[in-house]
Enzyme design. Structure first.
Site, short mmCIF file in Angstrom:
data_model
loop_
_atom_site.label_atom_id
_atom_site.label_comp_id
_atom_site.label_asym_id
_atom_site.label_seq_id
_atom_site.Cartn_x
_atom_site.Cartn_y
_atom_site.Cartn_z
N CYS A 99 0.73 -1.15 0.04
CA CYS A 99 -0.06 0.21 -0.06
C CYS A 99 0.69 1.30 0.03
O CYS A 99 1.40 1.68 -0.94
CB CYS A 99 -0.83 -0.05 1.18
SG CYS A 99 -2.33 1.29 1.04
N HIS A 187 -3.80 -5.18 0.38
CA HIS A 187 -3.29 -5.50 1.71
C HIS A 187 -3.29 -6.90 1.94
O HIS A 187 -4.36 -7.48 2.53
CB HIS A 187 -4.04 -4.83 2.76
CG HIS A 187 -3.75 -3.27 3.03
ND1 HIS A 187 -2.70 -3.14 3.80
CD2 HIS A 187 -4.25 -2.29 2.62
CE1 HIS A 187 -2.51 -1.78 3.78
NE2 HIS A 187 -3.49 -1.23 3.36
N GLU A 189 -1.98 -8.86 3.71
CA GLU A 189 -1.84 -9.22 5.10
C GLU A 189 -3.03 -9.02 5.98
O GLU A 189 -3.23 -9.61 6.90
CB GLU A 189 -0.50 -8.36 5.94
CG GLU A 189 -0.88 -6.92 6.15
CD GLU A 189 -1.15 -5.96 5.26
OE1 GLU A 189 -1.11 -4.67 5.31
OE2 GLU A 189 -1.02 -6.43 4.12
#
Length: 242
Positions: A99, A187, A189
């Site tokens: 990001c 993202h 994660e």
């Protein structure tokens, strides 16, 4: 590949929720990327905490996190981060940017970044993969769904960088430069609950309107990100398996 050493360059303040459930954003990344025998450290670069020059060579790779700050800004820590990234590039250290990390990496190699022309992208987005050897090697499908939460983007990259993926809203969803730099706008994660809490935070801070918050939550509830594929991609890149 045990025995390797990595560092997270933390560019955001931990929310109370993420701190309580995951041990902060550092914990989120470690949960996704760490394997047995590895050492992982964190440097809170947004608070001015950077690795010493003599420490850098001891790391096999670095991960740059998301942030509430603009990667096109000139805050003191952002300028210092750009200097570090140029150094890591020259050393051919593995760097994975997520990001904000994706955007600041693009800027560090000479690309252009700024506000996204399409506005906020919040929810779960289908990303289309351009033909590339890394996707062939990993046996990836032609598209992957990923959690997104951004209003900035990489506009343009230098010729030596390769655009690996795009979406209907964002022209550069992923890029690679050499075999040591990888930027991902989404993202991988994040879990869905992290994003749902983040949407509430953005709305409470008047950064997004209620209609956008509701629409984003609906998108989150309606689909699932391809977390396993993204984890495989990120770990394979970071640990030199490609």
């Amino acid at each position: 590949m045990g025995g390797q050493k990595f560092a997270v360059l933390l560019c955001a303040d931990d929310s109370d929720y993420v701190k309580k459930i995951y041990g902060g954003y550092y914990g989120v990344f470690v949960r996704m990327l760490k394997e047995e025998g590895e050492d992982w450290d964190v440097f809170r670069v947004a608070k001015g905490e950077f690795p010493d020059e003599n420490e850098i060579d001891g790391y096999d790779g670095f991960v740059i996190t998301g942030s509430c700050n603009d990667a096109h800004g000139n805050d003191n820590w952002i300028c210092k981060l750009l200097i570090l990234l140029k150094k890591l590039d020259a050393m051919k250290k593995k760097v994975l940017g997520i990001c904000f990390g994706h955007q600041i990496l693009g800027r560090s190699i000479g690309g252009k970044i700024g506000r996204a022309s399409a506005g906020w992208d919040i929810g779960i987005t289908k990303v289309h993969l351009n033909p590339s050897n890394i996707f062939t090697y990993l046996k990836m499908p032609t598209s992957l769904s990923v959690i997104e939460c951004h209003r900035d983007e990489v506009w343009e990259l230098p010729p030596e960088a390769e655009v690996l993926a795009w979406s209907n809203k964002t022209g550069i969803e992923m890029f690679q430069c050499g075999d040591h730099i990888l930027g991902i706008q989404g993202h991988p994660e994040y879990t869905k609950d992290i994003l749902l809490h983040l949407i509430d935070r953005l709305f409470c801070r008047n950064l997004i309107e209620e209609s956008l918050a509701k629409d984003a939550k609906h998108k989150v509830e309606a689909s699932e990100p391809d977390r396993e594929a993204w984890t495989k991609l990120c770990t394979s890149f970071l640990k030199g398996r490609l």
